[in-house]
Design an enzyme around this catalytic site. Structure first.
Site, PDB file in Angstrom:
ATOM      1  N   ILE A  53     -45.066  48.169   2.117  1.00  0.00           N
ATOM      2  CA  ILE A  53     -46.359  47.295   1.689  1.00  0.00           C
ATOM      3  C   ILE A  53     -47.367  47.328   2.754  1.00  0.00           C
TER       4      ILE A  53
ATOM      5  N   ILE B  51     -40.723  43.687  17.141  1.00  0.00           N
ATOM      6  CA  ILE B  51     -41.306  42.396  17.201  1.00  0.00           C
ATOM      7  C   ILE B  51     -40.757  41.254  17.845  1.00  0.00           C
TER       8      ILE B  51
ATOM      9  N   PHE C 103     -45.856  41.576   8.373  1.00  0.00           N
ATOM     10  CA  PHE C 103     -45.041  42.304   7.145  1.00  0.00           C
ATOM     11  C   PHE C 103     -43.669  42.778   7.686  1.00  0.00           C
TER      12      PHE C 103
ATOM     13  N   ALA D  82     -40.110  43.405   8.565  1.00  0.00           N
ATOM     14  CA  ALA D  82     -39.074  42.575   8.254  1.00  0.00           C
ATOM     15  C   ALA D  82     -37.836  43.521   8.040  1.00  0.00           C
TER      16      ALA D  82
ATOM     17  N   THR E  78     -41.469  36.340   0.364  1.00  0.00           N
ATOM     18  CA  THR E  78     -40.919  36.658  -0.668  1.00  0.00           C
ATOM     19  C   THR E  78     -40.650  35.627  -1.783  1.00  0.00           C
ATOM     20  N   ASP E  79     -40.694  35.972  -2.915  1.00  0.00           N
ATOM     21  CA  ASP E  79     -40.021  35.005  -4.099  1.00  0.00           C
ATOM     22  C   ASP E  79     -38.600  34.488  -4.043  1.00  0.00           C
ATOM     23  N   GLU E  80     -37.776  35.369  -3.146  1.00  0.00           N
ATOM     24  CA  GLU E  80     -36.433  35.361  -3.207  1.00  0.00           C
ATOM     25  C   GLU E  80     -35.871  34.038  -2.375  1.00  0.00           C
TER      26      GLU E  80
ATOM     27  N   TYR F 158     -30.429  38.230   2.984  1.00  0.00           N
ATOM     28  CA  TYR F 158     -31.846  38.519   3.405  1.00  0.00           C
ATOM     29  C   TYR F 158     -32.563  37.373   3.101  1.00  0.00           C
TER      30      TYR F 158
ATOM     31  N   SER G 217     -32.137  34.382   2.722  1.00  0.00           N
ATOM     32  CA  SER G 217     -32.006  33.199   3.527  1.00  0.00           C
ATOM     33  C   SER G 217     -32.673  33.297   4.904  1.00  0.00           C
TER      34      SER G 217
ATOM     35  N   LYS H  23     -35.536  35.126   5.251  1.00  0.00           N
ATOM     36  CA  LYS H  23     -37.044  35.066   4.966  1.00  0.00           C
ATOM     37  C   LYS H  23     -37.163  33.524   4.954  1.00  0.00           C
TER      38      LYS H  23
ATOM     39  N   LYS I 263     -34.950  51.535  -2.763  1.00  0.00           N
ATOM     40  CA  LYS I 263     -35.276  50.328  -3.810  1.00  0.00           C
ATOM     41  C   LYS I 263     -34.984  50.784  -5.304  1.00  0.00           C
TER      42      LYS I 263
ATOM     43  N   ASP J  80     -21.978  45.784  -9.822  1.00  0.00           N
ATOM     44  CA  ASP J  80     -22.928  44.897  -9.654  1.00  0.00           C
ATOM     45  C   ASP J  80     -23.108  44.433  -8.273  1.00  0.00           C
TER      46      ASP J  80
ATOM     47  N   ALA K  44     -23.274  41.804  -5.221  1.00  0.00           N
ATOM     48  CA  ALA K  44     -22.514  40.383  -4.923  1.00  0.00           C
ATOM     49  C   ALA K  44     -23.767  39.314  -4.974  1.00  0.00           C
TER      50      ALA K  44
HETATM   51  P1  NAD Z   1     -40.213  48.053   4.355  1.00  0.00           P
HETATM   52  O1  NAD Z   1     -38.471  47.580   4.620  1.00  0.00           O
HETATM   53  O2  NAD Z   1     -40.681  49.068   3.489  1.00  0.00           O
HETATM   54  O3  NAD Z   1     -40.801  47.980   5.769  1.00  0.00           O
HETATM   55  C1  NAD Z   1     -40.638  47.078   6.791  1.00  0.00           C
HETATM   56  C2  NAD Z   1     -41.476  47.752   7.927  1.00  0.00           C
HETATM   57  O4  NAD Z   1     -41.107  46.659   9.157  1.00  0.00           O
HETATM   58  C3  NAD Z   1     -40.795  49.026   8.297  1.00  0.00           C
HETATM   59  O5  NAD Z   1     -41.768  49.863   8.605  1.00  0.00           O
HETATM   60  C4  NAD Z   1     -40.008  48.615   9.585  1.00  0.00           C
HETATM   61  O6  NAD Z   1     -39.908  49.636  10.536  1.00  0.00           O
HETATM   62  C5  NAD Z   1     -40.760  47.569  10.254  1.00  0.00           C
HETATM   63  N1  NAD Z   1     -39.600  46.660  10.894  1.00  0.00           N
HETATM   64  C6  NAD Z   1     -38.459  46.181  10.567  1.00  0.00           C
HETATM   65  N2  NAD Z   1     -37.873  45.446  11.557  1.00  0.00           N
HETATM   66  C7  NAD Z   1     -38.810  45.495  12.606  1.00  0.00           C
HETATM   67  C8  NAD Z   1     -38.793  45.186  13.927  1.00  0.00           C
HETATM   68  N3  NAD Z   1     -37.892  44.237  14.306  1.00  0.00           N
HETATM   69  N4  NAD Z   1     -39.971  45.225  14.631  1.00  0.00           N
HETATM   70  C9  NAD Z   1     -40.938  45.927  14.077  1.00  0.00           C
HETATM   71  N5  NAD Z   1     -41.037  46.593  13.003  1.00  0.00           N
HETATM   72  C10 NAD Z   1     -40.076  46.203  12.350  1.00  0.00           C
HETATM   73  O7  NAD Z   1     -40.503  46.701   3.506  1.00  0.00           O
HETATM   74  P2  NAD Z   1     -41.524  46.264   2.737  1.00  0.00           P
HETATM   75  O8  NAD Z   1     -41.186  46.283   1.267  1.00  0.00           O
HETATM   76  O9  NAD Z   1     -42.938  46.857   2.746  1.00  0.00           O
HETATM   77  O10 NAD Z   1     -41.991  44.643   2.693  1.00  0.00           O
HETATM   78  C11 NAD Z   1     -42.858  44.060   3.558  1.00  0.00           C
HETATM   79  C12 NAD Z   1     -42.899  42.538   3.698  1.00  0.00           C
HETATM   80  O11 NAD Z   1     -43.009  42.176   2.608  1.00  0.00           O
HETATM   81  C13 NAD Z   1     -41.433  42.053   4.166  1.00  0.00           C
HETATM   82  O12 NAD Z   1     -41.759  40.782   4.848  1.00  0.00           O
HETATM   83  C14 NAD Z   1     -40.707  41.468   2.786  1.00  0.00           C
HETATM   84  O13 NAD Z   1     -40.036  40.632   3.082  1.00  0.00           O
HETATM   85  C15 NAD Z   1     -41.956  41.445   2.295  1.00  0.00           C
HETATM   86  N6  NAD Z   1     -41.980  41.269   0.582  1.00  0.00           N
HETATM   87  C16 NAD Z   1     -41.439  42.660   0.085  1.00  0.00           C
HETATM   88  C17 NAD Z   1     -41.516  42.463  -1.351  1.00  0.00           C
HETATM   89  C18 NAD Z   1     -40.883  44.027  -2.016  1.00  0.00           C
HETATM   90  O14 NAD Z   1     -41.105  43.886  -3.281  1.00  0.00           O
HETATM   91  N7  NAD Z   1     -41.005  45.026  -1.432  1.00  0.00           N
HETATM   92  C19 NAD Z   1     -41.991  41.471  -2.069  1.00  0.00           C
HETATM   93  C20 NAD Z   1     -42.157  40.274  -1.371  1.00  0.00           C
HETATM   94  C21 NAD Z   1     -42.074  40.044  -0.158  1.00  0.00           C
HETATM   95  O1  TDX Z   2     -29.847  51.064  -7.558  1.00  0.00           O
HETATM   96  C1  TDX Z   2     -30.259  49.947  -7.912  1.00  0.00           C
HETATM   97  N1  TDX Z   2     -29.888  49.555  -9.233  1.00  0.00           N
HETATM   98  C2  TDX Z   2     -30.081  48.446  -9.689  1.00  0.00           C
HETATM   99  O2  TDX Z   2     -30.101  48.157 -10.766  1.00  0.00           O
HETATM  100  C3  TDX Z   2     -30.891  49.063  -7.113  1.00  0.00           C
HETATM  101  C4  TDX Z   2     -31.125  49.782  -5.912  1.00  0.00           C
HETATM  102  C5  TDX Z   2     -31.396  48.025  -7.551  1.00  0.00           C
HETATM  103  N2  TDX Z   2     -31.010  47.560  -8.888  1.00  0.00           N
HETATM  104  C6  TDX Z   2     -31.216  46.169  -9.225  1.00  0.00           C
HETATM  105  C7  TDX Z   2     -31.283  45.077  -8.424  1.00  0.00           C
HETATM  106  C8  TDX Z   2     -32.180  44.099  -8.613  1.00  0.00           C
HETATM  107  O3  TDX Z   2     -31.969  43.195  -9.934  1.00  0.00           O
HETATM  108  O4  TDX Z   2     -32.540  46.450  -9.599  1.00  0.00           O
HETATM  109  C9  TDX Z   2     -33.473  45.200  -9.030  1.00  0.00           C
HETATM  110  C10 TDX Z   2     -34.478  45.262  -8.089  1.00  0.00           C
HETATM  111  O5  TDX Z   2     -33.522  45.639  -6.721  1.00  0.00           O
HETATM  112  P1  TDX Z   2     -34.372  45.975  -5.477  1.00  0.00           P
HETATM  113  O6  TDX Z   2     -35.388  47.089  -5.616  1.00  0.00           O
HETATM  114  O7  TDX Z   2     -33.033  46.168  -4.503  1.00  0.00           O
HETATM  115  O8  TDX Z   2     -35.077  44.641  -5.181  1.00  0.00           O
HETATM  116  P2  TDX Z   2     -34.637  43.325  -5.103  1.00  0.00           P
HETATM  117  O9  TDX Z   2     -33.351  42.874  -4.566  1.00  0.00           O
HETATM  118  O10 TDX Z   2     -35.187  42.155  -6.261  1.00  0.00           O
HETATM  119  O11 TDX Z   2     -35.736  42.628  -3.713  1.00  0.00           O
HETATM  120  C11 TDX Z   2     -36.898  43.372  -3.827  1.00  0.00           C
HETATM  121  O12 TDX Z   2     -38.041  42.335  -4.119  1.00  0.00           O
HETATM  122  C12 TDX Z   2     -38.331  41.042  -3.199  1.00  0.00           C
HETATM  123  C13 TDX Z   2     -37.256  43.726  -2.229  1.00  0.00           C
HETATM  124  O13 TDX Z   2     -36.295  44.411  -1.845  1.00  0.00           O
HETATM  125  C14 TDX Z   2     -37.560  42.524  -1.415  1.00  0.00           C
HETATM  126  O14 TDX Z   2     -37.652  43.075   0.029  1.00  0.00           O
HETATM  127  C15 TDX Z   2     -38.474  41.627  -1.649  1.00  0.00           C
HETATM  128  O15 TDX Z   2     -38.372  40.482  -0.936  1.00  0.00           O
END
Ligand code: NAD
Ligand code: TDX
Length: 330
Positions: free
Chosen positions: A12, A57, A76, A78, A119-121, A146, A148, A150, A185, A268, A270
């Site tokens: 992101i 960070i 961002f 994490a 995140t909404d989680e 994760y 908890s 956030k 993902k 599935d 956990a």
């Molecule tokens: P990502 O895992 O793709 O990227 C995370 C980045 O943070 C990476 O580049 C990593 O190198 C960096 N990073 C991790 N630990 C670090 C540290 N200790 N110091 C410096 N850099 C560090 O994640 P993303 O999907 O881009 O998510 C970004 C943010 O958005 C996160 O805070 C996540 O919780 C939030 N978020 C993600 C989603 C989603 O669907 N992916 C949804 C809602 C919120």
């Molecule tokens: O191989 C898979 N098969 C599958 O069924 C994977 C990797 C996931 N899944 C399911 C688990 C979830 O119900 O798909 C859904 C999405 O999984 P993820 O991509 O792991 O996302 P989720 O756990 O929902 O969390 C994501 O959205 C919120 C991001 O990874 C988080 O960082 C963000 O906060």
């Protein structure tokens, strides 16, 4: 504005940096530890227009120096993958909790504006059937290591706002999809499984529901909040994209000309959260934000095209990710 973007080499964050640079930002610093989830290549299109600092960070001296040179921080960075957190929670505590604490202390010292990306989680999950959605006043009830961590980070931000007058906003967004998402993902894993001749993997029955939003819409909302959000407030970001995992997988298979049953059911997750759904009306009503990518199938088609065209970006990661999943029976 001098902008510091933590985690800007991740999914992101990199898309965020691309967008602000495209719109003319000329003083952007990315702080990223370049963990397995971060990549310099994700910032290659803007390489000459930004400063990339490789660092953690939790490194208080480095964070202090970079924050002192900034007008605003968009945070961002994490650890983000739920399955990794279940296998080994420690890095999540360190990056998500101590990392956010370190950022907060620096913005407190230097009076710098912060936007914290969450995140909404943190709200836990909703029943599968029903129309209930998360709002800004839904009580926190995280399920996984994760979410908890956030949630803990969000609580720190709220406390630093109240106790120290830190100028911060928080956003809690639903599941993102789009280019540069790590192949661990759900959506990129299934697309690249098909592209490498593997069968897609569905956890459990696939009934779990996620509320999908295109990464560019998430980032346009973050930019609205950074510009006009009320300090101390939490905003929920979502685009009305609820779909169960089985439907998403079947759409990917159809768009990639595969049989709808050409996938495996695997163990599935956990504590697997059942359903997430966002009520984003505060953001739309008060800040006038609207998502642009409202056709999910179109967004998915473009994302599949991106993974087809950018194999060199993801191929080096793929075998390691799948080997780890295989060890976990997933
Ligand atoms: P990502 O895992 O793709 O990227 C995370 C980045 O943070 C990476 O580049 C990593 O190198 C960096 N990073 C991790 N630990 C670090 C540290 N200790 N110091 C410096 N850099 C560090 O994640 P993303 O999907 O881009 O998510 C970004 C943010 O958005 C996160 O805070 C996540 O919780 C939030 N978020 C993600 C989603 C989603 O669907 N992916 C949804 C809602 C919120
Ligand atoms: O191989 C898979 N098969 C599958 O069924 C994977 C990797 C996931 N899944 C399911 C688990 C979830 O119900 O798909 C859904 C999405 O999984 P993820 O991509 O792991 O996302 P989720 O756990 O929902 O969390 C994501 O959205 C919120 C991001 O990874 C988080 O960082 C963000 O906060």
């Amino acid at each position: 504005m001098r902008l510091l973007v933590t985690g800007g080499a991740g999914f992101i964050g990199a898309n965020f940096v691309h967008a602000v640079v495209r719109d003319g930002a000329d003083d952007v610093t990315v702080l990223d530890a370049l963990t397995y989830a971060g990549s310099r290549e994700s910032l290659a299109p803007v390489r000459d227009r930004i400063r990339l600092v490789g660092g953690d960070i939790t490194d208080a001296a480095l964070v202090d120096r970079l924050v002192a040179e900034s007008d605003a921080v968009v945070h961002f960075a994490a650890e983000t993958h739920v399955d990794n957190a279940l296998a080994d929670p420690e890095p999540f505590l360190r990056s998500n909790v101590i990392g956010t604490f370190t950022i907060l202390e620096a913005v407190r010292r230097h009076g710098v504006r912060l936007h914290h990306v969450s995140t909404d989680e943190v709200y836990g999950d909703l029943p599968l059937d029903g129309a209930q959605r998360f709002t800004e006043s839904t009580p926190y009830n995280p399920s996984s290591p994760y979410s908890s961590t956030k949630a803990a980070a969000d609580m720190l931000v709220r406390a630093w706002v109240r106790s120290y007058g830190v100028r911060a906003t928080i956003s809690n967004c639903s599941n993102n999809y789009g280019p540069y998402q790590h192949v661990e993902k759900f959506i990129p894993r299934q697309i690249t499984n098909v592209l490498t001749g593997r069968r897609p993997k569905l956890y459990g029955s696939g009934a779990n529901v996620r509320d999908w939003i295109h990464v560019d819409d998430h980032n346009s909302a973050v930019r609205r909040i950074l510009a006009d959000g009320q300090l101390g407030r939490t905003y929920l970001i979502g685009a009305g994209g609820e779909r169960d995992n089985l439907s998403v997988l079947r759409t990917i298979l159809r768009l990639m000309d595969r049989d709808p049953d050409d996938f495996d059911h695997v163990t599935d997750r956990a504590g697997h959260d059942l359903r997430y759904a966002i009520d984003a009306s505060a953001l739309t009503d008060e800040l006038g934000w609207r998502p642009e990518h409202t056709d999910f199938e179109e967004g998915l088609r473009a994302t599949i095209d991106w993974y087809r065209a950018n194999e060199s970006w993801w191929a080096p990661l793929k075998d390691t990710v799948e080997a780890t999943y295989q060890e976990r029976g997933q």
